[in-house]
Scaffold this motif. Structure first.
Motif, PDB file in Angstrom:
ATOM      1  N   PRO A  38      43.789 -70.719  11.208  1.00 53.72           N
ATOM      2  CA  PRO A  38      44.923 -69.964  11.767  1.00 53.72           C
ATOM      3  C   PRO A  38      45.622 -69.067  10.750  1.00 53.72           C
ATOM      4  O   PRO A  38      45.951 -67.917  11.045  1.00 53.72           O
ATOM      5  CB  PRO A  38      45.856 -71.070  12.290  1.00 53.72           C
ATOM      6  CG  PRO A  38      44.935 -72.198  12.608  1.00 53.72           C
ATOM      7  CD  PRO A  38      43.894 -72.154  11.520  1.00 53.72           C
ATOM      8  N   LEU A  41      43.340 -66.071   9.944  1.00 51.80           N
ATOM      9  CA  LEU A  41      43.319 -65.105  11.048  1.00 51.80           C
ATOM     10  C   LEU A  41      44.641 -64.351  11.142  1.00 51.80           C
ATOM     11  O   LEU A  41      44.663 -63.159  11.476  1.00 51.80           O
ATOM     12  CB  LEU A  41      43.026 -65.825  12.367  1.00 51.80           C
ATOM     13  CG  LEU A  41      41.636 -66.472  12.480  1.00 51.80           C
ATOM     14  CD1 LEU A  41      41.468 -67.126  13.849  1.00 51.80           C
ATOM     15  CD2 LEU A  41      40.532 -65.453  12.254  1.00 51.80           C
ATOM     16  N   ALA A  42      45.744 -65.049  10.857  1.00 53.41           N
ATOM     17  CA  ALA A  42      47.047 -64.379  10.874  1.00 53.41           C
ATOM     18  C   ALA A  42      47.109 -63.275   9.817  1.00 53.41           C
ATOM     19  O   ALA A  42      47.631 -62.181  10.069  1.00 53.41           O
ATOM     20  CB  ALA A  42      48.162 -65.401  10.653  1.00 53.41           C
ATOM     21  N   GLY A  45      44.965 -60.463  11.014  1.00 53.25           N
ATOM     22  CA  GLY A  45      45.615 -59.767  12.120  1.00 53.25           C
ATOM     23  C   GLY A  45      46.637 -58.743  11.685  1.00 53.25           C
ATOM     24  O   GLY A  45      46.948 -57.802  12.424  1.00 53.25           O
ATOM     25  N   LEU A  69      47.117 -70.659  16.539  1.00 52.86           N
ATOM     26  CA  LEU A  69      46.431 -69.447  16.991  1.00 52.86           C
ATOM     27  C   LEU A  69      47.380 -68.503  17.735  1.00 52.86           C
ATOM     28  O   LEU A  69      47.263 -67.281  17.627  1.00 52.86           O
ATOM     29  CB  LEU A  69      45.254 -69.800  17.904  1.00 52.86           C
ATOM     30  CG  LEU A  69      43.985 -70.315  17.233  1.00 52.86           C
ATOM     31  CD1 LEU A  69      42.921 -70.612  18.279  1.00 52.86           C
ATOM     32  CD2 LEU A  69      43.452 -69.325  16.207  1.00 52.86           C
ATOM     33  N   VAL A  72      48.925 -65.725  15.704  1.00 56.41           N
ATOM     34  CA  VAL A  72      48.113 -64.708  15.025  1.00 56.41           C
ATOM     35  C   VAL A  72      48.446 -63.334  15.606  1.00 56.41           C
ATOM     36  O   VAL A  72      48.329 -63.122  16.822  1.00 56.41           O
ATOM     37  CB  VAL A  72      46.608 -65.001  15.197  1.00 56.41           C
ATOM     38  CG1 VAL A  72      45.770 -63.853  14.632  1.00 56.41           C
ATOM     39  CG2 VAL A  72      46.247 -66.311  14.516  1.00 56.41           C
ATOM     40  N   LEU A  75      46.276 -61.310  18.443  1.00 56.92           N
ATOM     41  CA  LEU A  75      45.100 -62.081  18.864  1.00 56.92           C
ATOM     42  C   LEU A  75      44.846 -61.942  20.364  1.00 56.92           C
ATOM     43  O   LEU A  75      45.777 -61.991  21.172  1.00 56.92           O
ATOM     44  CB  LEU A  75      45.291 -63.566  18.531  1.00 56.92           C
ATOM     45  CG  LEU A  75      44.152 -64.489  18.999  1.00 56.92           C
ATOM     46  CD1 LEU A  75      42.911 -64.265  18.152  1.00 56.92           C
ATOM     47  CD2 LEU A  75      44.578 -65.955  18.942  1.00 56.92           C
TER      48      LEU A  75
END
Length: 256
Positions: A38, A41-42, A45, A69, A72, A75
């Motif tokens: 997470p 991905l953040a 992003g 998630l 993010v 997302l």
């Protein structure tokens, strides 16, 4: 990879969930996202055009198994192979297909007739999956199920999606490749990376190549699926390797 590094604002990072962001476990309900995913991905992003999780799971399940998630930036979760979409806290989807509950109602009787032990049924709302990983003979059970499940799917207007010790009955008309292609066009992407681990991800690999965008395909490697590694640009060691690769990307973006 060069195009993604030079122009992250035009890049879509597409990712499968199970086996890619989350280690494969005997009980699918016990799956959990890689603890570092997470945050990585953040960070991604904040730099790229979009981060998209393309999965056979319902989006709500992916969010439940992936705490963090929902935070993010930007997302999008394309669940049920793209039939269901989560974005900005909202889920959108067409009505559930009637063939799925009808097929599911017949599955337990079919398993009993075949005398298969340790085979489990997963209700995925818009699909139903039959897992053999906890069977005494997972590969043998999978082989015995292929033809009966193909007949059952045909009877109810469904298709069979094979995977790692699983056969999934789902509606036709959408796969990960179509879902990814539509998303790339929607966002006017200028480059794409897609990471996956299973047979269902082959369609997404093909979509990357068919897009004619600068693209990278990444295989979350395992001993169970060789076909994906053979077609990937990069092969890494399971979810640990995927997360490490994404960390490298995020680090490169932060330095630029």
């Amino acid at each position: 990879m060069e195009a993604i590094l030079k122009d992250p604002a035009g890049a879509v990072i597409g990712l499968d969930f199970d086996g890619t962001l989350s280690p494969i476990v005997p009980d699918p309900a016990a799956a959990v996202i890689h603890p570092k995913a997470p945050a990585v991905l953040a960070e991604l992003g904040r730099h790229v055009l979009a981060v998209a999780i393309v999965t056979g799971r319902p989006p709500a399940t992916a969010l439940e198994l992936g705490p963090g998630l929902a935070d993010v930036p930007g997302l999008v979760i394309l669940g049920h192979y793209g039939f269901e979409r989560w974005e900005n806290g909202q889920i959108s989807a067409p009505p559930p297909p009637p063939g799925v509950p009808r097929a599911e109602a017949e599955l337990q009787l079919l398993l009993d007739e075949l005398g298969l032990r340790g085979v489990t049924i997963e209700d995925k709302a818009r699909a139903v999956a039959v897992h053999t990983r906890r069977s005494p003979d997972p590969e043998g059970a999978l082989d015995r199920l292929r033809e009966p499940l193909a007949r059952l799917a045909d009877k109810h207007g469904l298709v069979v999606e094979p995977g790692r010790m699983v056969l999934e009955l789902r509606p036709p008309g959408m796969d990960k490749g179509q879902a990814l292609s539509l998303f790339l066009a929607e966002r006017a992407a200028r480059s794409v990376l897609f990471a996956g681990d299973d047979l269902g991800d082959l369609a997404a690999f093909e979509a990357v190549r068919a897009s004619e965008l600068p693209g990278v395909t990444v295989c979350s490697g395992s001993a169970e699926v060789a076909q994906l590694a053979e077609r990937a640009d990069i092969v890494v060691d399971g979810p640990d390797g995927v997360v490490a690769l994404l960390e490298e990307l995020a680090s490169a973006f932060s330095r630029s």
